[in-house]
Write a protein that holds these residues in place. Structure first.
Motif, PDB file in Angstrom:
ATOM      1  N   ALA A  13      68.828  21.119  18.859  1.00 19.91           N
ATOM      2  CA  ALA A  13      67.603  20.845  19.627  1.00 19.91           C
ATOM      3  C   ALA A  13      67.799  19.604  20.491  1.00 19.91           C
ATOM      4  O   ALA A  13      67.384  19.569  21.656  1.00 19.91           O
ATOM      5  CB  ALA A  13      66.416  20.679  18.677  1.00 19.91           C
ATOM      6  N   GLY A  14      68.458  18.582  19.933  1.00 20.86           N
ATOM      7  CA  GLY A  14      68.700  17.344  20.677  1.00 20.86           C
ATOM      8  C   GLY A  14      69.564  17.593  21.902  1.00 20.86           C
ATOM      9  O   GLY A  14      69.299  17.070  22.992  1.00 20.86           O
ATOM     10  N   LYS A  30      67.589  19.303  24.569  1.00 25.26           N
ATOM     11  CA  LYS A  30      66.667  18.350  25.189  1.00 25.26           C
ATOM     12  C   LYS A  30      67.407  17.515  26.227  1.00 25.26           C
ATOM     13  O   LYS A  30      66.902  17.271  27.321  1.00 25.26           O
ATOM     14  CB  LYS A  30      66.084  17.447  24.103  1.00 25.26           C
ATOM     15  CG  LYS A  30      64.595  17.215  24.264  1.00 25.26           C
ATOM     16  CD  LYS A  30      64.129  16.207  23.260  1.00 25.26           C
ATOM     17  CE  LYS A  30      63.024  16.791  22.388  1.00 25.26           C
ATOM     18  NZ  LYS A  30      62.759  15.980  21.212  1.00 25.26           N
ATOM     19  N   GLU A  31      68.601  17.101  25.882  1.00 24.75           N
ATOM     20  CA  GLU A  31      69.386  16.280  26.796  1.00 24.75           C
ATOM     21  C   GLU A  31      69.680  17.037  28.101  1.00 24.75           C
ATOM     22  O   GLU A  31      69.590  16.474  29.177  1.00 24.75           O
ATOM     23  CB  GLU A  31      70.703  15.890  26.137  1.00 24.75           C
ATOM     24  CG  GLU A  31      71.021  14.419  26.283  1.00 24.75           C
ATOM     25  CD  GLU A  31      72.111  14.029  25.308  1.00 24.75           C
ATOM     26  OE1 GLU A  31      73.284  14.270  25.651  1.00 24.75           O
ATOM     27  OE2 GLU A  31      71.794  13.516  24.212  1.00 24.75           O
ATOM     28  N   LEU A  41      67.910  19.316  29.340  1.00 21.97           N
ATOM     29  CA  LEU A  41      66.662  19.477  30.091  1.00 21.97           C
ATOM     30  C   LEU A  41      66.260  18.207  30.822  1.00 21.97           C
ATOM     31  O   LEU A  41      65.573  18.266  31.838  1.00 21.97           O
ATOM     32  CB  LEU A  41      65.535  19.886  29.142  1.00 21.97           C
ATOM     33  CG  LEU A  41      65.352  21.381  28.940  1.00 21.97           C
ATOM     34  CD1 LEU A  41      64.365  21.640  27.824  1.00 21.97           C
ATOM     35  CD2 LEU A  41      64.868  22.040  30.230  1.00 21.97           C
ATOM     36  N   GLN A  42      66.715  17.069  30.273  1.00 24.16           N
ATOM     37  CA  GLN A  42      66.228  15.811  30.830  1.00 24.16           C
ATOM     38  C   GLN A  42      66.521  15.647  32.324  1.00 24.16           C
ATOM     39  O   GLN A  42      65.673  15.198  33.070  1.00 24.16           O
ATOM     40  CB  GLN A  42      66.792  14.637  30.036  1.00 24.16           C
ATOM     41  CG  GLN A  42      65.696  14.004  29.193  1.00 24.16           C
ATOM     42  CD  GLN A  42      66.206  13.439  27.892  1.00 24.16           C
ATOM     43  OE1 GLN A  42      67.390  13.103  27.778  1.00 24.16           O
ATOM     44  NE2 GLN A  42      65.330  13.323  26.909  1.00 24.16           N
ATOM     45  N   LYS A  73      66.454  26.300  33.487  1.00 26.10           N
ATOM     46  CA  LYS A  73      65.494  25.368  32.899  1.00 26.10           C
ATOM     47  C   LYS A  73      64.528  26.133  31.989  1.00 26.10           C
ATOM     48  O   LYS A  73      64.249  25.727  30.861  1.00 26.10           O
ATOM     49  CB  LYS A  73      64.729  24.656  34.012  1.00 26.10           C
ATOM     50  CG  LYS A  73      63.859  23.535  33.496  1.00 26.10           C
ATOM     51  CD  LYS A  73      63.080  22.877  34.610  1.00 26.10           C
ATOM     52  CE  LYS A  73      61.995  22.006  34.024  1.00 26.10           C
ATOM     53  NZ  LYS A  73      61.022  21.568  35.016  1.00 26.10           N
ATOM     54  N   HIS A 125      64.009  25.683  27.995  1.00 29.03           N
ATOM     55  CA  HIS A 125      62.704  25.389  27.393  1.00 29.03           C
ATOM     56  C   HIS A 125      62.430  26.326  26.236  1.00 29.03           C
ATOM     57  O   HIS A 125      61.973  25.918  25.168  1.00 29.03           O
ATOM     58  CB  HIS A 125      61.590  25.526  28.432  1.00 29.03           C
ATOM     59  CG  HIS A 125      61.250  24.208  29.074  1.00 29.03           C
ATOM     60  ND1 HIS A 125      60.818  23.127  28.355  1.00 29.03           N
ATOM     61  CD2 HIS A 125      61.282  23.806  30.360  1.00 29.03           C
ATOM     62  CE1 HIS A 125      60.617  22.112  29.163  1.00 29.03           C
ATOM     63  NE2 HIS A 125      60.898  22.494  30.405  1.00 29.03           N
ATOM     64  N   LEU A 138      64.617  25.508  23.353  1.00 30.32           N
ATOM     65  CA  LEU A 138      64.191  24.282  22.677  1.00 30.32           C
ATOM     66  C   LEU A 138      62.994  24.553  21.770  1.00 30.32           C
ATOM     67  O   LEU A 138      62.929  24.094  20.637  1.00 30.32           O
ATOM     68  CB  LEU A 138      63.835  23.215  23.719  1.00 30.32           C
ATOM     69  CG  LEU A 138      63.392  21.864  23.145  1.00 30.32           C
ATOM     70  CD1 LEU A 138      64.519  21.238  22.327  1.00 30.32           C
ATOM     71  CD2 LEU A 138      62.972  20.897  24.254  1.00 30.32           C
ATOM     72  N   GLU A 139      62.050  25.304  22.316  1.00 32.06           N
ATOM     73  CA  GLU A 139      60.844  25.624  21.555  1.00 32.06           C
ATOM     74  C   GLU A 139      61.221  26.268  20.215  1.00 32.06           C
ATOM     75  O   GLU A 139      60.726  25.871  19.155  1.00 32.06           O
ATOM     76  CB  GLU A 139      60.017  26.613  22.370  1.00 32.06           C
ATOM     77  CG  GLU A 139      58.529  26.412  22.278  1.00 32.06           C
ATOM     78  CD  GLU A 139      57.851  27.305  23.301  1.00 32.06           C
ATOM     79  OE1 GLU A 139      57.502  28.431  22.925  1.00 32.06           O
ATOM     80  OE2 GLU A 139      57.728  26.876  24.482  1.00 32.06           O
ATOM     81  N   GLU A 188      63.174  23.903  17.871  1.00 34.56           N
ATOM     82  CA  GLU A 188      62.291  22.931  17.218  1.00 34.56           C
ATOM     83  C   GLU A 188      61.451  23.585  16.134  1.00 34.56           C
ATOM     84  O   GLU A 188      61.227  23.006  15.075  1.00 34.56           O
ATOM     85  CB  GLU A 188      61.413  22.227  18.264  1.00 34.56           C
ATOM     86  CG  GLU A 188      62.210  21.142  18.991  1.00 34.56           C
ATOM     87  CD  GLU A 188      61.412  20.401  20.057  1.00 34.56           C
ATOM     88  OE1 GLU A 188      60.410  20.964  20.545  1.00 34.56           O
ATOM     89  OE2 GLU A 188      61.820  19.268  20.404  1.00 34.56           O
TER      90      GLU A 188
END
Ligand SMILES: Nc1nc2c(ncn2[C@@H]2O[C@H](COP(=O)(O)OP(=O)(O)OP(=O)(O)O)[C@@H](O)[C@H]2O)c(=O)[nH]1
Ligand SMILES: [Mg+2]
Length: 460
Positions: free
Chosen positions: A206-207, A210-211, A213-214, A399, A403, A406-407, A410
């Motif tokens: 997940a991390g 996220k990275e 996506l940043q 993207k 997302h 990630l959802e 998480e």
């Protein structure tokens, strides 16, 4: 939907006059087709059997219509034997003279010998299906072709090189590993499977997502650029400002209010960002029909823009129209451009667009223009950027998939720390794995492929 076993042909160079133009073919019969239409300058003296080129060599000769024996063009041809080719199939390229007529004739000849006209992106599609590129890389081909600035090109070339794909595959492999364990615990009893922690690897995955996506928003800006609308009431200097930013006299400028009657747009390269500037008709009450229509377009341009450059004339007191335009801007990212600072100043800007950055300029003398450009970059990125931090994700489709991944990742982390049944955790992990697979193409549906490749030009 797509077949791979026929031979496709297309004009691969842009239509129009050029030094050379290229007809490209891919498929099992490219050599046969070439042999029928190409007369090499140096034929083999013995002359038995058809001409045989060496792979990846360039040959000079003529394209000759096999029916009429008419010479169509003088060309250089190359035959590239699979698998070291763009499509991983046999490929032939015919370098013709770059006019539309010779190119069309050569294309027609290849068609008449049995090749099929390639659909847009079909060459790259074959490269994808045959495993030379993954989907993200194939999409990068399009981004390289369409790059509007050097920064955009750099990002696209990275992606073409497989940088993003590598990252995605890493995360995906980690999730697949966890999934395999989860499924094993469903199928076997506890004492058959050594117990293992799944929360940490899920968190790590997940991390990593996220990275990625940043930087995505920034990445998409490099790829797609942004639109800035120059708005304001008549005669405040909008067109003068556009001309200054473009560094050419693109728009007509006169002292008469209502000069610009239609929107007009041009793209500049603002520190690597393709910035489309839209000059608009001054917004004011008007009885003139043309002017009214122009003003309607200005409103539209404003609503479509990512950034508003609200221009005011500081040599006059502010007017009702200025406040009305400020209201139209609403909460959109904006910069207040205080123009005509070379003149005595009569406007007080205190109450106009509170909280919005103001930049004082003179479109006449050029003063303050650099600061305005800086302000635009900062507004776009909401902060300073350095050339080195190139983002990996540049594509809205990627993207979106990230997302989604990630959802689910998480949700899986969350579930793994409670006493959620293992098969429910596995559902989320599977969904995350599939979402990531859509980026590289492992789990892309045929519909998705069709949408992606239809954006390509013919011959790519
Ligand atoms: N002194 C001075 N004059 C300026 C400046 N910017 C624009 N002008 C003048 O203001 C007048 C109007 O400029 P335009 O650029 O046509 O203004 P506009 O906002 O595009 O006007 P419309 O198209 O009618 O809405 C022209 O005479 C320009 O030369 C400035 O910074 N200083
Ligand atoms: Mg104008």
């Amino acid at each position: 939907m797509y077949s791979l076993d026929d031979t496709i042909t297309a004009i691969s160079s842009p239509i129009g006059e050029g030094g050379i133009g290229i007809v490209k073919m891919s498929g099992p019969e490219v050599l046969l087709t070439l042999q029928k239409v190409f007369l090499p300058s140096r034929a083999r003296p013995e002359g038995d059997g058809p001409w045989q080129p060496v792979s990846h060599h360039l040959y000079h000769g003529h394209i000759v219509d096999p029916e009429s024996q008419e010479v169509v063009d003088e060309v250089l041809v190359s035959y590239m034997k699979a698998p070291r080719t763009y499509t991983r199939q046999d490929v032939v390229e015919i370098n013709c003279h770059g006019g539309i007529v010779p190119l069309r004739r050569v294309l027609e000849l290849t068609l008449r010998q049995g090749a099929r006209l390639a659909s847009p992106g079909e060459m790259t599609l074959r490269a994808f299906v045959l495993g030379r590129l993954d989907l993200a890389q194939a999409e990068a081909v399009l981004d390289v072709v369409r790059a509007k600035t050097e920064a955009g090109l750099r990002v696209a070339v990275e992606q073409l090189g497989g940088h993003l794909s590598q990252e995605i595959r890493g995360v995906r492999a980690q999730l697949v590993d966890t999934l395999a364990y989860l499924e094993a615990t469903i199928d076997f009893t506890e004492d058959e499977i050594p117990e293992r922690d799944i929360t940490v690897p899920l968190q790590e995955a997940a991390g990593a997502i996220k990275e990625l996506l940043q930087g995505a928003d920034r990445g998409m800006i490099y790829r797609q650029g942004i639109r800035a609308a120059i708005v304001g009431r008549p005669n405040v200097g909008k067109s003068s400002l556009l001309n200054r930013l473009l560094r050419t006299a693109r728009a007509i400028v006169t002292p008469i209010p209502g000069t610009t009657r239609d929107t007009l747009e041009e793209t500049i390269n603002l520190q690597g960002i393709p910035l489309t500037l839209v000059d608009t008709a001054g917004i004011a009450e008007s009885e003139d029909l043309v002017e009214k229509l122009g003003i309607e377009r200005s409103r539209e341009a404003l609503s479509r823009a990512d950034l508003a450059l609200m221009t005011v004339d500081v040599s006059e007191p502010l007017q009702e129209a200025d406040s009305q335009i400020a209201e139209l801007i609403g909460g959109k990212p904006a910069i207040l451009v205080a123009n005509k600072i070379d003149l005595p100043q009569l406007a007080s800007l205190d109450d106009l667009l509170p909280g919005v950055r103001r930049v004082r300029v003179s479109a006449l003398t050029g003063e303050g223009l650099e600061e305005l450009e800086e302000a635009m970059v900062e507004a776009v990125f909401s902060g300073k950027v350095t050339a080195s931090d190139v983002p990996l994700v540049t594509n809205p489709r990627h993207k979106q998939a990230l997302h989604e991944a990630l959802e689910h990742a998480e949700a899986a982390v969350e579930a793994s720390t409670s006493d959620t049944p293992v098969d429910l955790i596995a559902i989320d992990v599977t969904a995350a794995v599939n979402a990531l697979g859509e980026i590289t193409g492992e789990t892309a549906t045929e519909d998705l492929l069709e949408i992606i490749f239809s954006e390509f030009c013919v011959g790519k």
